[in-house]
Design a protein around this motif. Structure first.
Motif, mmCIF file in Angstrom:
data_model
loop_
_atom_site.group_PDB
_atom_site.id
_atom_site.type_symbol
_atom_site.label_atom_id
_atom_site.label_comp_id
_atom_site.label_asym_id
_atom_site.label_seq_id
_atom_site.Cartn_x
_atom_site.Cartn_y
_atom_site.Cartn_z
ATOM 1 N N ILE A 189 36.389 15.898 37.101
ATOM 2 C CA ILE A 189 37.327 17.015 37.248
ATOM 3 C C ILE A 189 36.834 18.176 36.395
ATOM 4 C CG2 ILE A 189 39.755 17.739 37.034
ATOM 5 C CD1 ILE A 189 40.544 14.793 37.155
ATOM 6 N N ARG A 190 37.088 19.397 36.865
ATOM 7 C CA ARG A 190 36.704 20.607 36.135
ATOM 8 C C ARG A 190 37.970 21.416 35.869
ATOM 9 N NH1 ARG A 190 32.083 24.226 38.840
ATOM 10 N NH2 ARG A 190 33.674 24.240 40.462
ATOM 11 N N PRO A 191 38.768 21.017 34.852
ATOM 12 C CA PRO A 191 40.070 21.649 34.604
ATOM 13 C C PRO A 191 40.002 23.153 34.379
ATOM 14 C CG PRO A 191 39.851 19.622 33.343
ATOM 15 C CD PRO A 191 38.494 19.940 33.891
ATOM 16 N N ASP A 192 38.975 23.629 33.662
ATOM 17 C CA ASP A 192 38.896 25.060 33.363
ATOM 18 C C ASP A 192 38.049 25.823 34.373
ATOM 19 O OD1 ASP A 192 36.396 24.151 32.754
ATOM 20 O OD2 ASP A 192 36.373 24.888 30.689
ATOM 21 N N ARG A 209 45.561 26.438 44.598
ATOM 22 C CA ARG A 209 45.466 27.891 44.796
ATOM 23 C C ARG A 209 45.096 28.549 43.469
ATOM 24 N NH1 ARG A 209 47.729 30.627 48.974
ATOM 25 N NH2 ARG A 209 49.105 28.845 49.399
ATOM 26 N N ASP A 210 44.112 29.426 43.485
ATOM 27 C CA ASP A 210 43.610 30.028 42.258
ATOM 28 C C ASP A 210 44.717 30.708 41.465
ATOM 29 O OD1 ASP A 210 41.179 30.631 40.657
ATOM 30 O OD2 ASP A 210 41.826 32.698 41.021
ATOM 31 N N SER A 211 45.660 31.317 42.155
ATOM 32 C CA SER A 211 46.742 32.021 41.462
ATOM 33 C C SER A 211 47.724 31.064 40.789
ATOM 34 C CB SER A 211 47.503 32.922 42.451
ATOM 35 O OG SER A 211 48.031 32.136 43.524
ATOM 36 N N ASP A 212 47.699 29.771 41.167
ATOM 37 C CA ASP A 212 48.623 28.776 40.585
ATOM 38 C C ASP A 212 47.937 27.899 39.536
ATOM 39 O OD1 ASP A 212 50.700 29.612 42.195
ATOM 40 O OD2 ASP A 212 50.201 28.201 43.811
ATOM 41 N N ARG A 213 46.640 28.171 39.276
ATOM 42 C CA ARG A 213 45.890 27.293 38.380
ATOM 43 C C ARG A 213 46.513 27.200 36.998
ATOM 44 N NH1 ARG A 213 40.043 29.072 36.825
ATOM 45 N NH2 ARG A 213 39.676 28.770 39.059
ATOM 46 N N HIS A 271 49.488 27.620 36.052
ATOM 47 C CA HIS A 271 50.789 26.955 36.059
ATOM 48 C C HIS A 271 50.628 25.437 36.224
ATOM 49 C CE1 HIS A 271 54.943 25.975 36.901
ATOM 50 N NE2 HIS A 271 54.592 25.490 38.086
ATOM 51 N N ILE A 272 49.752 25.038 37.139
ATOM 52 C CA ILE A 272 49.595 23.609 37.432
ATOM 53 C C ILE A 272 48.769 22.896 36.364
ATOM 54 C CG2 ILE A 272 48.618 21.954 39.087
ATOM 55 C CD1 ILE A 272 49.304 23.921 41.295
ATOM 56 N N LEU A 273 47.732 23.571 35.864
ATOM 57 C CA LEU A 273 46.853 22.949 34.879
ATOM 58 C C LEU A 273 47.193 23.367 33.454
ATOM 59 C CD1 LEU A 273 43.439 23.263 36.759
ATOM 60 C CD2 LEU A 273 44.983 21.311 36.674
#
Length: 271
Positions: free
Chosen positions: A10-13, A69-73, A75-77
């Motif tokens: 996984i690549r969280p950032d 979605r890039d705009s939700d990153r 918030h989700i991560l």
């Protein structure tokens, strides 16, 4: 699906790839992540006498690919605080952590203790004819009673703990050390004498057995053969004999019991 060991990349950032392997999380290069992420084959060095490299399918990564979605990153991560975790999950995690710490401490202190495994006639009767174990008792059986006692403690501590845990009075306990015989069978060999009861556990060793796992196997004899509840008096030359009954018609094997006899006795003297 039914077994194996799986991990995920996984690549969280969005920059650094991480390998999540149970409780271990390590950094990996993009090439490693991409190669192992999407299956395919890997070559393994040929075995002895085989010049052809072996191709083994990669199947360790068994996780679903999820798009965010890039705009939700953010918030989700985002970082998860303890308060974000449900109460019942926090309690479970706390218990798992406590158990992990307990096992870690037990492992660190293992060299300070002797792990005493005590077999009784009940254990022998339950095993013979019921399990595919050739010998008299399987000390790896989970039902065998176990004690964890400091190595520097005297053997009498075993008797005290058995009295407390199994409600068998100290004066009705007699212990036999086990030994491996010439035919490789494992049998009770000698009793623990009254003098040895004050000997430290670390100084007591089974004949012909040097166990690096710090274990001591014992047979606990009960006074069932005496109607007054006393242990049978033994002579120095007495040995313990165990009896099994094989029914040829039913093809069954059952435990009958044990008896004592002088080492020079003949079979006819037993009946």
């Amino acid at each position: 699906v039914h077994g194996g060991h799986y991990y995920a990349f996984i690549r969280p950032d969005g920059k650094q790839w991480l390998k999540f392997d149970d409780e271990k999380v390590t950094k990996v290069s993009q090439s490693v992540a991409v190669d192992e992420q999407f299956g395919g084959d890997t070559e393994k060095a040929p075995g002895y006498g085989n010049n052809v490299p072996l191709k083994i399918a990669r199947f360790s990564n068994a996780y679903m690919l999820v798009y965010i979605r890039d705009s939700d990153r953010d918030h989700i991560l985002c970082d998860v605080t303890k308060e974000d975790i449900a109460q019942h999950l926090r309690e479970r995690l706390d218990k798992e952590q406590e158990e992990k710490e307990r096992r870690k401490k037990e492992k660190q202190e293992a060299h300070l203790y002797t792990y005493v495994k005590i077999a009784t006639e009940k254990d022998i009767a339950a095993q013979i004819g019921q399990q595919t174990h050739f010998d008299l008792i399987d000390f790896e059986n989970a039902d065998i009673h176990k004690l964890r006692i400091p190595k520097q403690a005297p053997f009498s501590e075993v008797k005290s703990q058995v009295e407390a845990q199994l409600q068998i009075p100290i004066n009705q306990q007699r212990y036999w050390m086990w030994a491996t015989r010439e035919n490789t069978t494992y049998r009770p060999s000698k009793t623990v004498s009254p003098e040895e009861e004050e000997t430290k556990l670390v100084e007591l060793k089974e004949p012909q057995r040097f166990d690096v796992r710090n274990t001591m196997n014992l047979f606990l004899e009960s006074p069932k053969l005496d109607p007054h509840g006393n242990l049978v008096s033994l002579q120095k030359a007495d040995i313990m004999l165990f009896f099994k009954l094989y029914d040829a018609e039913k093809e069954t094997l059952t435990y009958v019991g044990y008896a004592f006899a002088e080492v020079t006795s003949k079979v006819k003297d037993l009946f």
